[in-house]
Design a protein around this motif. Structure first.
Motif, mmCIF file in Angstrom:
data_model
loop_
_atom_site.group_PDB
_atom_site.id
_atom_site.type_symbol
_atom_site.label_atom_id
_atom_site.label_comp_id
_atom_site.label_asym_id
_atom_site.label_seq_id
_atom_site.Cartn_x
_atom_site.Cartn_y
_atom_site.Cartn_z
ATOM 1 N N ARG A 25 0.826 -1.210 0.000
ATOM 2 C CA ARG A 25 0.000 0.000 0.000
ATOM 3 C C ARG A 25 0.855 1.253 0.000
ATOM 4 N NH1 ARG A 25 -3.250 -3.148 3.510
ATOM 5 N NH2 ARG A 25 -2.424 -2.117 5.371
ATOM 6 N N ALA A 26 1.966 1.234 0.725
ATOM 7 C CA ALA A 26 2.858 2.389 0.749
ATOM 8 C C ALA A 26 3.474 2.613 -0.631
ATOM 9 C CB ALA A 26 3.952 2.181 1.791
ATOM 10 N N ALA A 27 3.835 1.527 -1.321
ATOM 11 C CA ALA A 27 4.393 1.665 -2.665
ATOM 12 C C ALA A 27 3.376 2.282 -3.608
ATOM 13 C CB ALA A 27 4.845 0.296 -3.181
ATOM 14 N N GLY A 28 2.110 1.893 -3.448
ATOM 15 C CA GLY A 28 1.065 2.487 -4.266
ATOM 16 C C GLY A 28 0.913 3.973 -4.024
ATOM 17 N N GLU A 29 1.010 4.380 -2.764
ATOM 18 C CA GLU A 29 0.903 5.805 -2.443
ATOM 19 C C GLU A 29 2.066 6.596 -3.032
ATOM 20 O OE1 GLU A 29 1.945 8.489 1.380
ATOM 21 O OE2 GLU A 29 0.462 6.921 1.760
#
Length: 287
Positions: A25-29
């Motif tokens: 999820r952090a990579a997506g952000e």
């Protein structure tokens, strides 16, 4: 890599992973690949000589040292972003929310605030708005439910939302035309323990659901309900905002309303905060 080589990208990478509890999820952000994000966080840990994150197949969370570092990193990032805004002649107020900003209130509040000066609103999706407010990663938090922010934070009640039940499309409940609040306890209840609006705490002792399935963010909650693990209880606005083919919404009768409030720190840019609170409360009257 030494501590002298630490860059802002390292702080942003670590803060995003800690905030989401997930590398994916952090990579997506951050709009980078997960391997690149993992390398960046590993570089930071190596430079500091400290393990900042506990990693497991299900969850990622800060270590004790990581939690302390996160608080300072968030302050440093906030100060840097604010300095950039000042240099550019801009003021930015960061509004944090866990899921689904209420409509049309949010759009009206932002419009009213931004037309009164040169400040703008930055929308920040976060799993735990109160935590991010405390860390000053956001300036104001939208809260749903009965959570009272701890001092020194203050809260302003905006209004109250009705509740609705949601279940998997093949659940027996999906064939019902309505569900009474008193009957909810007969069904397994899926709860977001971090920012959910409904949980065992919503009922008096002795009347609570017999079985509770705990999740820690909106995505886990959504997919758990869709998978038939149990039912969820959400603000009625979710009926028109959540479009998931495996879900069905069932009206609730006699359910208590959900308070919607804003939380903020009184020492954080008070004049700008007063302007936003005024715009936010004025927008309620236009719904």
């Amino acid at each position: 890599m030494s501590s002298a080589d630490i860059e802002l990208r390292h702080l942003r990478a670590f803060a995003a992973v800690a905030r989401h509890g997930s590398f994916s999820r952090a990579a997506g952000e951050l709009l980078i690949t997960q391997p690149a994000l993992s390398r960046t966080v590993a570089q930071l840990e190596a430079a500091l000589g400290v393990r900042l994150l506990d990693r497991s197949p299900r969850h990622v969370q800060p270590t004790a040292a990581g939690a302390e570092f996160l608080a300072q990193a968030e302050k440093a990032l906030a100060a840097f972003d604010h300095a950039l805004a000042v240099a550019r002649g801009q003021s930015v107020l960061r509004l944090g929310f866990s899921w689904l900003l209420p409509d049309p209130w949010a759009q009206e509040a932002i419009r009213r605030f931004e037309r009164t000066g040169d400040a703008t609103i930055q929308l920040v999706r976060c799993d735990d708005p109160l935590r991010d407010l405390r860390l000053r990663a956001i300036d104001v938090a939208l809260l749903r439910g009965t959570t009272t922010p701890p001092a020194p934070a203050r809260a302003v009640l905006l209004y109250e939302e009705p509740r609705i039940a949601v279940c998997a499309q093949d659940c027996e409940l999906a064939r019902h035309t309505h569900l009474n609040w008193a009957d909810v306890s007969a069904w397994p209840l899926v709860v977001n323990t971090v920012s959910g609006t409904t949980g065992p705490w919503s009922w008096p002792a002795g009347q609570r659901p017999d079985r509770v399935i705990e999740t820690t963010n909106f995505d886990e909650w959504l997919e758990s309900v869709a998978a038939g693990r149990g039912i969820g209880i959400v603000p009625e606005a979710a009926r028109r905002r959540i479009h998931h083919p495996a879900l069905r919404f069932v009206p609730l009768e006699d359910a208590p309303l959900i308070p919607v409030a804003l939380a903020y720190l009184p020492d954080n840019r008070p004049s700008l905060m007063r302007r936003f609170i005024t715009a936010a409360t004025s927008a309620v009257a236009t719904e």
